[in-house]
Scaffold this motif. Structure first.
Motif, PDB file in Angstrom:
ATOM      1  N   UNK A   1      60.900  34.969 102.835  1.00 37.58           N
ATOM      2  CA  UNK A   1      60.190  36.132 103.369  1.00 37.58           C
ATOM      3  C   UNK A   1      59.541  35.755 104.685  1.00 37.58           C
ATOM      4  N   UNK A   2      59.767  36.547 105.717  1.00 39.46           N
ATOM      5  CA  UNK A   2      59.208  36.217 107.028  1.00 39.46           C
ATOM      6  C   UNK A   2      57.715  36.480 107.065  1.00 39.46           C
ATOM      7  N   UNK A   3      57.039  35.726 107.899  1.00 40.79           N
ATOM      8  CA  UNK A   3      55.595  35.894 108.074  1.00 40.79           C
ATOM      9  C   UNK A   3      55.323  37.007 109.075  1.00 40.79           C
ATOM     10  N   UNK A   4      54.198  37.702 108.940  1.00 42.52           N
ATOM     11  CA  UNK A   4      53.846  38.694 109.948  1.00 42.52           C
ATOM     12  C   UNK A   4      53.540  38.020 111.285  1.00 42.52           C
ATOM     13  N   UNK A   5      53.672  38.786 112.350  1.00 43.96           N
ATOM     14  CA  UNK A   5      53.396  38.221 113.673  1.00 43.96           C
ATOM     15  C   UNK A   5      51.960  37.749 113.812  1.00 43.96           C
ATOM     16  N   UNK A   6      51.019  38.480 113.197  1.00 38.26           N
ATOM     17  CA  UNK A   6      49.601  38.227 113.439  1.00 38.26           C
ATOM     18  C   UNK A   6      48.973  37.470 112.279  1.00 38.26           C
ATOM     19  N   UNK A   7      48.375  36.337 112.626  1.00 40.14           N
ATOM     20  CA  UNK A   7      47.535  35.600 111.673  1.00 40.14           C
ATOM     21  C   UNK A   7      46.106  35.662 112.204  1.00 40.14           C
ATOM     22  N   UNK A   8      45.206  36.191 111.397  1.00 45.32           N
ATOM     23  CA  UNK A   8      43.816  36.404 111.792  1.00 45.32           C
ATOM     24  C   UNK A   8      42.905  35.400 111.113  1.00 45.32           C
ATOM     25  N   UNK A   9      42.057  34.769 111.912  1.00 44.64           N
ATOM     26  CA  UNK A   9      40.988  33.914 111.411  1.00 44.64           C
ATOM     27  C   UNK A   9      39.684  34.665 111.635  1.00 44.64           C
ATOM     28  N   UNK A  10      38.959  34.939 110.544  1.00 42.02           N
ATOM     29  CA  UNK A  10      37.773  35.766 110.712  1.00 42.02           C
ATOM     30  C   UNK A  10      36.775  35.506 109.595  1.00 42.02           C
ATOM     31  N   UNK A  11      35.637  36.179 109.684  1.00 40.49           N
ATOM     32  CA  UNK A  11      34.590  36.128 108.664  1.00 40.49           C
ATOM     33  C   UNK A  11      33.912  37.491 108.642  1.00 40.49           C
ATOM     34  N   UNK A  12      33.059  37.696 107.656  1.00 40.27           N
ATOM     35  CA  UNK A  12      32.426  39.000 107.467  1.00 40.27           C
ATOM     36  C   UNK A  12      31.198  39.134 108.370  1.00 40.27           C
ATOM     37  N   UNK A  13      31.480  39.321 109.654  1.00 41.33           N
ATOM     38  CA  UNK A  13      30.430  39.556 110.640  1.00 41.33           C
ATOM     39  C   UNK A  13      30.838  40.758 111.489  1.00 41.33           C
ATOM     40  N   UNK A  14      29.938  41.208 112.341  1.00 38.88           N
ATOM     41  CA  UNK A  14      30.239  42.361 113.175  1.00 38.88           C
ATOM     42  C   UNK A  14      31.441  42.085 114.074  1.00 38.88           C
ATOM     43  N   UNK A  15      31.463  40.935 114.724  1.00 39.96           N
ATOM     44  CA  UNK A  15      32.636  40.589 115.531  1.00 39.96           C
ATOM     45  C   UNK A  15      33.866  40.373 114.653  1.00 39.96           C
ATOM     46  N   UNK A  16      33.647  39.815 113.493  1.00 44.34           N
ATOM     47  CA  UNK A  16      34.764  39.505 112.611  1.00 44.34           C
ATOM     48  C   UNK A  16      35.484  40.722 112.080  1.00 44.34           C
ATOM     49  N   UNK A  17      34.767  41.830 111.939  1.00 39.45           N
ATOM     50  CA  UNK A  17      35.398  43.052 111.447  1.00 39.45           C
ATOM     51  C   UNK A  17      36.228  43.766 112.514  1.00 39.45           C
ATOM     52  N   UNK A  18      35.959  43.526 113.774  1.00 42.52           N
ATOM     53  CA  UNK A  18      36.584  44.310 114.842  1.00 42.52           C
ATOM     54  C   UNK A  18      38.114  44.267 114.824  1.00 42.52           C
ATOM     55  N   UNK A  19      38.747  43.090 114.813  1.00 38.81           N
ATOM     56  CA  UNK A  19      40.218  43.098 114.768  1.00 38.81           C
ATOM     57  C   UNK A  19      40.771  43.629 113.457  1.00 38.81           C
ATOM     58  N   UNK A  20      40.010  43.470 112.363  1.00 41.18           N
ATOM     59  CA  UNK A  20      40.475  44.002 111.084  1.00 41.18           C
ATOM     60  C   UNK A  20      40.561  45.529 111.159  1.00 41.18           C
ATOM     61  N   UNK A  21      39.580  46.143 111.810  1.00 40.15           N
ATOM     62  CA  UNK A  21      39.614  47.599 111.956  1.00 40.15           C
ATOM     63  C   UNK A  21      40.885  48.024 112.686  1.00 40.15           C
ATOM     64  N   UNK A  22      41.200  47.341 113.793  1.00 39.40           N
ATOM     65  CA  UNK A  22      42.426  47.706 114.510  1.00 39.40           C
ATOM     66  C   UNK A  22      43.653  47.534 113.623  1.00 39.40           C
ATOM     67  N   UNK A  23      43.777  46.398 113.001  1.00 40.95           N
ATOM     68  CA  UNK A  23      44.978  46.098 112.215  1.00 40.95           C
ATOM     69  C   UNK A  23      45.157  47.078 111.065  1.00 40.95           C
ATOM     70  N   UNK A  24      44.053  47.469 110.434  1.00 43.90           N
ATOM     71  CA  UNK A  24      44.144  48.430 109.348  1.00 43.90           C
ATOM     72  C   UNK A  24      44.445  49.828 109.880  1.00 43.90           C
ATOM     73  N   UNK A  25      43.810  50.207 110.982  1.00 47.00           N
ATOM     74  CA  UNK A  25      44.064  51.526 111.558  1.00 47.00           C
ATOM     75  C   UNK A  25      45.512  51.658 112.028  1.00 47.00           C
ATOM     76  N   UNK A  26      46.025  50.619 112.657  1.00 47.10           N
ATOM     77  CA  UNK A  26      47.389  50.656 113.201  1.00 47.10           C
ATOM     78  C   UNK A  26      48.448  50.318 112.157  1.00 47.10           C
ATOM     79  N   UNK A  27      47.999  49.947 110.960  1.00 54.80           N
ATOM     80  CA  UNK A  27      48.909  49.569 109.874  1.00 54.80           C
ATOM     81  C   UNK A  27      49.841  48.440 110.300  1.00 54.80           C
ATOM     82  N   UNK A  28      49.250  47.459 110.968  1.00 54.81           N
ATOM     83  CA  UNK A  28      49.988  46.282 111.412  1.00 54.81           C
ATOM     84  C   UNK A  28      49.926  45.213 110.319  1.00 54.81           C
ATOM     85  N   UNK A  29      51.046  44.671 109.889  1.00 59.83           N
ATOM     86  CA  UNK A  29      51.015  43.583 108.907  1.00 59.83           C
ATOM     87  C   UNK A  29      50.328  42.339 109.503  1.00 59.83           C
ATOM     88  N   UNK A  30      49.541  41.672 108.699  1.00 56.75           N
ATOM     89  CA  UNK A  30      48.878  40.444 109.148  1.00 56.75           C
ATOM     90  C   UNK A  30      48.533  39.607 107.935  1.00 56.75           C
TER      91      UNK A  30
END
Length: 239
Positions: A1-30
């Protein structure tokens, strides 16, 4: 199974949520790696090769074989890569970038300091009323700027929901954690309501884990605040 293009390193902080919001809104696999601050994983040599500043978030774009750090740069990369939440018209795109940088240069740093001096420094023996007043007052002024901007508008820029809204929301919405009053800012509160109602955003705020204390005063029973202050006690001692 191929890996998604995007691998995110993050934590539960205000900055950390920002890319998650985009990825979930755009329905981008990560896929995601949670960075544990208590274990200083953000300072580990392997992570510093990806992000020399030792902060979160960071993404690795496997398709391009490169890492991108700084949340604003990450949002810009994702928006241009996937053609989502950033208009192509140059004037409108400039407007979005202005408000994105408003968050990166003002909302985030000022509210971050308001949080730091009240939530970390003071509980660790560095109660500094002047600093607290300085950053709370400036945070309030910036939220007033947003309130004025949002009068007669649904979104911050380009008459559409964009990465500027995604970047600003986790910080501005955490006025509870920063102890900034917003009751008399109706346009700002209406903007909160619009984004609160987006299912992808609410899902994103649970990844890598939910922190309701940031957004809901009733959720802060003191236990989380004490744990948070203890977790960053070493930072306060450095000050």
């Amino acid at each position: 199974m191929s890996q998604p293009d995007i691998h995110l390193y993050t934590a539960a902080t205000m900055n950390g949520y920002k890319p998650v919001i985009f990825l979930e809104e755009a329905e981008v696999p990560y896929d995601l790696t949670f960075i544990n601050f208590a274990k200083q994983e953000q300072k580990a040599p392997g992570y510093l090769k990806l992000n020399p500043n030792g902060k979160i978030p960071t993404i690795v774009d496997r398709a391009e074989d490169r890492a991108i750090f700084e949340s604003g740069a990450i949002l810009w990369h994702l928006a241009t890569k996937y053609g989502e939440f950033l208009p192509t018209d140059p004037v409108k795109q400039s407007e979005v970038m202005q408000w994105l940088f408003f968050q990166v240069g003002h909302i985030g740093p000022m509210m971050g300091q308001a949080m730091y001096f009240q939530r970390i420094a003071a509980p660790n023996g560095h109660d500094e009323p002047y600093s607290i007043n300085r950053y709370v007052s400036e945070s309030r002024r910036l939220l007033e700027v947003m309130n004025t901007r949002l009068e007669g508008r649904d979104w911050l820029a380009a008459d559409e929901y964009t990465i500027a809204d995604m970047a600003t929301y986790p910080w501005a919405r955490a006025y509870v954690w920063a102890k900034v009053e917003v009751d008399d800012l109706p346009h700002l509160k209406a903007w909160f309501d619009r984004i609160d109602a987006r299912p992808a955003v609410q899902k994103a705020l649970t990844i890598p884990k939910a922190q309701p204390q940031f957004w809901d005063a009733k959720a802060d029973d003191g236990a989380f605040a004490a744990e948070n202050a203890a977790r960053f006690a070493s930072d306060a001692k450095k000050g």
